[in-house]
Structures are given as C-alpha cells and as structure tokens.
Design a protein around this motif. Structure first.
Motif, mmCIF file in Angstrom:
data_model
loop_
_atom_site.group_PDB
_atom_site.id
_atom_site.type_symbol
_atom_site.label_atom_id
_atom_site.label_comp_id
_atom_site.label_asym_id
_atom_site.label_seq_id
_atom_site.Cartn_x
_atom_site.Cartn_y
_atom_site.Cartn_z
ATOM 1 N N ASN A 286 0.799 -1.223 0.000
ATOM 2 C CA ASN A 286 0.000 0.000 0.000
ATOM 3 C C ASN A 286 0.833 1.275 0.000
ATOM 4 O O ASN A 286 0.279 2.368 -0.125
ATOM 5 C CB ASN A 286 -0.935 0.021 1.218
ATOM 6 C CG ASN A 286 -2.011 -1.034 1.130
ATOM 7 O OD1 ASN A 286 -2.540 -1.299 0.047
ATOM 8 N ND2 ASN A 286 -2.345 -1.673 2.252
ATOM 9 N N ASP A 287 2.147 1.141 0.159
ATOM 10 C CA ASP A 287 2.999 2.331 0.213
ATOM 11 C C ASP A 287 3.152 2.961 -1.165
ATOM 12 O O ASP A 287 3.325 2.261 -2.166
ATOM 13 C CB ASP A 287 4.376 1.980 0.779
ATOM 14 C CG ASP A 287 4.305 1.714 2.266
ATOM 15 O OD1 ASP A 287 3.900 2.618 3.002
ATOM 16 O OD2 ASP A 287 4.631 0.584 2.696
ATOM 17 N N MET A 288 3.114 4.284 -1.174
ATOM 18 C CA MET A 288 3.233 5.014 -2.437
ATOM 19 C C MET A 288 3.889 6.366 -2.188
ATOM 20 O O MET A 288 3.644 7.009 -1.166
ATOM 21 C CB MET A 288 1.843 5.209 -3.062
ATOM 22 C CG MET A 288 1.865 5.934 -4.395
ATOM 23 S SD MET A 288 0.258 5.889 -5.235
ATOM 24 C CE MET A 288 -0.721 6.927 -4.165
ATOM 25 N N PHE A 289 4.756 6.766 -3.118
ATOM 26 C CA PHE A 289 5.381 8.089 -3.072
ATOM 27 C C PHE A 289 4.774 8.942 -4.188
ATOM 28 O O PHE A 289 4.653 8.478 -5.326
ATOM 29 C CB PHE A 289 6.892 7.999 -3.295
ATOM 30 C CG PHE A 289 7.627 7.148 -2.295
ATOM 31 C CD1 PHE A 289 7.046 6.758 -1.101
ATOM 32 C CD2 PHE A 289 8.925 6.735 -2.548
ATOM 33 C CE1 PHE A 289 7.719 5.965 -0.184
ATOM 34 C CE2 PHE A 289 9.625 5.947 -1.646
ATOM 35 C CZ PHE A 289 9.017 5.564 -0.463
ATOM 36 N N VAL A 290 4.426 10.177 -3.865
ATOM 37 C CA VAL A 290 3.909 11.118 -4.862
ATOM 38 C C VAL A 290 4.956 12.206 -5.055
ATOM 39 O O VAL A 290 5.389 12.840 -4.083
ATOM 40 C CB VAL A 290 2.565 11.721 -4.417
ATOM 41 C CG1 VAL A 290 2.070 12.737 -5.443
ATOM 42 C CG2 VAL A 290 1.528 10.622 -4.227
ATOM 43 N N ILE A 291 5.383 12.425 -6.306
ATOM 44 C CA ILE A 291 6.478 13.358 -6.596
ATOM 45 C C ILE A 291 5.975 14.479 -7.499
ATOM 46 O O ILE A 291 5.416 14.228 -8.570
ATOM 47 C CB ILE A 291 7.667 12.627 -7.269
ATOM 48 C CG1 ILE A 291 8.191 11.515 -6.358
ATOM 49 C CG2 ILE A 291 8.791 13.604 -7.589
ATOM 50 C CD1 ILE A 291 7.806 10.135 -6.763
ATOM 51 N N LEU A 292 6.179 15.714 -7.052
ATOM 52 C CA LEU A 292 5.806 16.893 -7.835
ATOM 53 C C LEU A 292 7.010 17.811 -7.953
ATOM 54 O O LEU A 292 7.735 18.034 -6.969
ATOM 55 C CB LEU A 292 4.651 17.660 -7.190
ATOM 56 C CG LEU A 292 3.343 16.922 -6.935
ATOM 57 C CD1 LEU A 292 3.300 16.387 -5.504
ATOM 58 C CD2 LEU A 292 2.148 17.846 -7.157
ATOM 59 N N SER A 293 7.218 18.357 -9.131
ATOM 60 C CA SER A 293 8.336 19.272 -9.376
ATOM 61 C C SER A 293 7.789 20.610 -9.876
ATOM 62 O O SER A 293 6.760 20.645 -10.558
ATOM 63 C CB SER A 293 9.280 18.665 -10.413
ATOM 64 O OG SER A 293 10.322 19.558 -10.740
ATOM 65 N N ASP A 294 8.481 21.703 -9.566
ATOM 66 C CA ASP A 294 8.028 23.056 -9.910
ATOM 67 C C ASP A 294 6.701 23.373 -9.229
ATOM 68 O O ASP A 294 5.669 23.582 -9.868
ATOM 69 C CB ASP A 294 7.895 23.236 -11.427
ATOM 70 C CG ASP A 294 9.232 23.446 -12.125
ATOM 71 O OD1 ASP A 294 10.211 23.744 -11.413
ATOM 72 O OD2 ASP A 294 9.304 23.289 -13.347
ATOM 73 N N VAL A 295 6.733 23.387 -7.907
ATOM 74 C CA VAL A 295 5.546 23.760 -7.123
ATOM 75 C C VAL A 295 5.666 25.252 -6.808
ATOM 76 O O VAL A 295 6.248 25.647 -5.798
ATOM 77 C CB VAL A 295 5.457 22.923 -5.831
ATOM 78 C CG1 VAL A 295 4.189 23.257 -5.057
ATOM 79 C CG2 VAL A 295 5.496 21.438 -6.154
#
Length: 533
Positions: A286-295
């Motif tokens: 169930n583990d998940m990483f969410v990655i966002l760039s240029d916030v």
C-alpha cells in the motif's frame, strides 16, 4: 500467564539473537505474552518490538524482564491510544530514511591495493587546487576499477585464451607512443586547446579526432569518460573509430564487492537484517510516493492545482506514505534581483496550512522538500543545501515533521535506494553535446540522458564551467553502486524509462504542465499522472 510453547521459545531466541540480544527466561515470557496479543500478526509485532528495543539505551545486550516490559508498556499504550492501522504507519515511517548530500561518506580508491577506503576528517566547502584535481581523478578511478572487471576489457590469464584481435585490453595513453595498429584507450574528454579535444587519463593526454567515430547511446560532452577504439596517426592524433561509455556493472555485483562500505549513506545493513527488511518491503503493497516538481507557491493557479491533488489523495483508502515536493518554489529566480523573500516565507506558511487542513495526510504522510536550481541558497553550485530556515519556519509550525534536505538527496525505503535530483539537465546536456547522439538504438533524448548518467556513475557529468560543483562534495553526485531508482526532475516532458534494471523517470513540471508522478516501491512501478485542463 501460560508458558510459551517450545516453537515460540525457539523463534523468539533466534530473532533476538539476529539483532544481537540474549533473552533471560523471564524476558522471554514477557515477549511471548506481548506477541499473544497479536495472533494474526506475530511476525510484525515481533519486528516492532525489536525495532523499539534497538532505540532503547540498554546497559547490556542480555535482556531481563524489566527491559522488555518497559518497551512492551509503551507499545501497548500506543496500541490502545490509536486504531489498528497505527502500527503499520509507525513501521512505514521507521522504514524511511532520508540522507542529505552533505552527510554522504566519501571514499577513495587505492589502485595498488585495489580497495576503497573512507575519507576521514573534515571536508572543506572551499577547496584548494588539489581538490579539483582529486574530483576528476576519483571519478576516473571509480570507472576504471569497474571496467577492469568487465570480461571484454580484463586482461586474459593466458595469451592463448583470447586472440589478439579479440582483446579489448585498455592501453594507457602514455604507452601509445611507438604503438601501431588498433588500440583501446579510456579517458576524460577535455579541451586543452581551443577547438581541439583531447582524451586524458592518469598518465597523459592525446589529441583525438571524433569526426568519423561510430558512437553508442548517450550524450558525449566535455568531462565525460569514454572508452575509444582507434589508432595513433603519424601526426600524433588518435583517430577514433568507435567509442562509448564504460560498460555498466550489475548492482548486486558492485554491492558484493563493497561489503561493509556505506557508499549510499543510509548505514550498513547486516545480511540477516537486509533479508528481514526485504521481506517487509515486499509486504508494503500500500505504500506510495507522490512526486511533484516546480511547485510555484506564488502562482494562484499552481496552488489551486496542488489543492486538487491533495484532496484526491486525502480521499483514497490508504494515503501515500511520502509526498516529495521539489523546486523551483517560485516562478521567478531567487537571485540578487529578487526582493520578495518575506512574501515567499508567508507563501510557505500558506502551503503548511493547506496540508494541515487535510487531516489524514498530515497524520499519516511525510512531506519531503527539495530545492530547485533557482531557489534561494548560497550559490548555484551542486550539491545545493536545504531551503533556508527563514523561509520554512511558518510551514514548520503547521507541519512539524516536514523534512527539508539538499539537492540532490537520497532516500532509503527498507532496502531500496532512491536518488532525487532536481535540475534542468536534459536541455543543458543537449546544448553541450560534442557529437549528435546516435539514433540506432533510440532517438528519445531522455533515454540518452539516462544512459549517460548511469554509465558515467554521476548525476551531472557536465563541464564545471557549465554546472559548478563543490569540489570536495562531488562524491554526493555519484551513482555507484547504481541505485534502484533515480528521479530526474526536469522542466522537460514527463518521461519514464527502465534501463538495465534501474527505474528512471521525470515527473514533469507541475506548474507548467500539471504533471506529476506516483511511485510504488513494492513493485517499482511508476504511474505518470496529470490533471485534466
């Protein structure tokens, strides 16, 4: 209290022994009583108990009833205070280890003893001339010792094993003088004279002609290490027929040769512990990483889109374990002309409020902040230190456990090693390319970029005039041994590519394209996502 069974006694003694503990009889009974509370999750409960005992300041490795009871009491209180999901959340957070670039150990290679040894002593931020030379020497020697183990480039034990025309043994540049016929050399591409490129190794330099060279995939820029096949002409120029990057070495092979050395920076894990962590990693479905760039915090549109993303993950059954927010955090470069630092500080505070208003995310997710190339900081040189404390104080009031680290940074999830790097690398590599990339294997620029950095075992093999690097901290950008995953956050098009077992992807620019990515460590799957416009 019923006496534990023989099988339970044996299991407890074996597990505690693997962690370096010896149980007295009364301590064993206390541990067995704790496990009896979790008949359907005995292994997880035992691992949790051992994890907490590791954190205790114990006087001896021989445990009595009081030592075990103290930890059991804390765990029982926590279990009673929260719902049944809390133990798994605790284990997820303890499984996540974030490594700042400035604490990554530095290793030097000894070509005589053929071993790595760890640098001891302080590393100066402002190095001397010798430190710049050591930067190039260390990069070269890491690749040379790797190449020496490759079956095509290692010297045969008996001359009859391999015919001369099949041998790819590397010749030092100094030894080229007086040699005739085809030779293989390895060196760094450098421009010692205007419009004339050379290949340098530790023994000398030779001018090279790449005009008719057949190349492999990748960006051939100044400063990259290449293996070239050709011959030395009477004019003293080495005519290159074919050239490519040093061949990759399998991660497991590298690790087996570097046993006991912590190149990644997450700590050395004993074999027994690695097996245990690997088992837990496989169960973390169930583990998940969410990655966002240029916030961009100063953009109303970007913040509105971020709210949509957070709302979406707030409503799912199991919230992500980790959110990675990467710079730039402002739509304008934070340079000497930037005079809105107070405003940016308040915008970080508003981001903290936005996250805190999503109760489930605040309680069960971690938030990791990595600066971008145009964010506030002392210089543009890599590695970049974490965001200044002044800017993030307001955010920390709302999210006390937020993590602020350098760029690049490293994350260890159980046994999995992950590197995060925020730099507009693709555009700069293409601009600095000396030869147009080949289209035989692929025409995708991102795939060429991934091939370059993995074969070079370095995140940014650009000339120092194009991208400055702190000389004494160049090792923080190394990719040796190769990690499991590399996140190359870039303002270019969103991409994902699996290369020789290494998962690489660019989440895209969230501010410009509304793109981001989700990563599942258990399966190593990347989900490239975007908001509908």
């Amino acid at each position: 209290m019923a006496a534990p069974s023989a099988a339970m006694r044996k299991k407890l003694q074996r597990k505690f022994r693997l962690r370096g503990f010896t149980l007295k009889v009364d301590a064993l009974e206390e541990a067995a009583a704790f496990l009896a509370r979790f008949p359907d999750a005995e292994d997880e409960a035992l691992d949790l108990l051992l994890d907490e005992l590791d954190k205790e300041p114990l006087k001896s490795s021989i445990l009595d009833r009081d030592a075990v009871r103290r930890v059991v009491s804390l765990l029982v209180e926590a279990e009673e205070a929260v719902d049944a999901a809390s133990p798994s959340a605790t284990s997820v957070q303890s499984a996540l280890r974030v490594v700042d670039s400035f604490v990554v150990p530095r290793f030097h290679y000894d070509p005589i003893k053929k071993v790595f040894y760890e640098h001891t002593g302080r590393l100066a931020l402002h190095g001397e001339a010798g430190d710049k030379a050591a930067l190039y020497r260390d990069r070269y020697q890491v690749l040379l010792q790797r190449l020496a183990r490759d079956k095509y480039f290692s010297k045969p034990a008996f001359e009859s094993v391999m015919a001369e025309n099949e041998s790819c043994e590397i010749t030092s540049i100094q030894s080229l003088v007086g040699c005739t016929g085809r030779r293989w050399i390895m060196g760094v591409i450098s421009q010692l004279e205007e419009r004339q490129f050379y290949l340098e190794d530790l023994t000398g330099a030779v001018p090279i002609d790449l005009a008719n060279a057949k190349i492999t995939s990748g960006f051939f820029v100044e400063n990259t290490v290449i293996v070239a096949e050709g011959e030395l002409l009477s004019s003293g120029i080495f005519q290159v027929n074919t050239c490519g990057f040093p061949p990759l070495e399998d991660r497991e092979t590298s690790l087996s040769l570097l046993m006991g050395l912590d190149f990644f920076g997450g700590g050395v894990i004993p074999t027994e512990e690695a097996l245990r962590l690997s088992s837990l990693e496989n169960k973390a479905v169930n583990d998940m990483f969410v990655i966002l760039s240029d916030v961009w915090l100063d953009s109303y549109e970007t913040m509105e889109k971020l709210g949509v993303v957070l709302d979406g993950y707030e409503s799912v059954e199991v919230v992500p374990s980790l959110f990675v927010l990467m710079g730039n955090f402002c739509s304008r470069p934070c340079n000497l002309a930037f005079n809105s630092f107070e405003e940016l500080r308040l915008q970080f505070g508003k981001l903290g409020e936005m996250i805190a208003s999503r109760t489930r995310l605040k309680e069960h997710s971690r938030f990791l902040f990595i600066p971008g190339p145009d964010d506030a900081g002392p210089s543009k040189a890599l590695p970049r230190c974490a965001l200044p404390k002044y800017l993030i104080e307001e955010l920390q009031k709302h999210i006390p456990n937020a993590i602020f680290v350098s760029n690049p940074c490293r994350v260890k999830f159980y046994t999995q090693e992950i590197v995060f790097f925020r730099q507009d690398l693709l555009y700069r590599m293409r601009r600095s390319c000396l030869i147009p990339p080949t289209t035989e294997e692929t025409s995708d620029p991102f795939e060429h970029l991934v091939a370059t950095i993995t074969h070079q075992s370095h995140l940014c093999p650009l000339p120092l005039t194009v991208q400055p690097i702190i000389w004494n901290y160049d090792h923080c950008l190394r990719l040796y041994p190769t990690p499991d995953m590399i996140v190359l956050a870039d303002k270019s098009e969103q991409k994902a590519f699996k290369y020789t077992g290494i998962t690489c992807f660019n989440p895209g620019s969230f501010a410009n394209d509304s793109t981001f990515a989700a990563y599942r460590p258990c399966t190593k799957e990347v989900e490239l996502s975007a908001l509908e416009s």
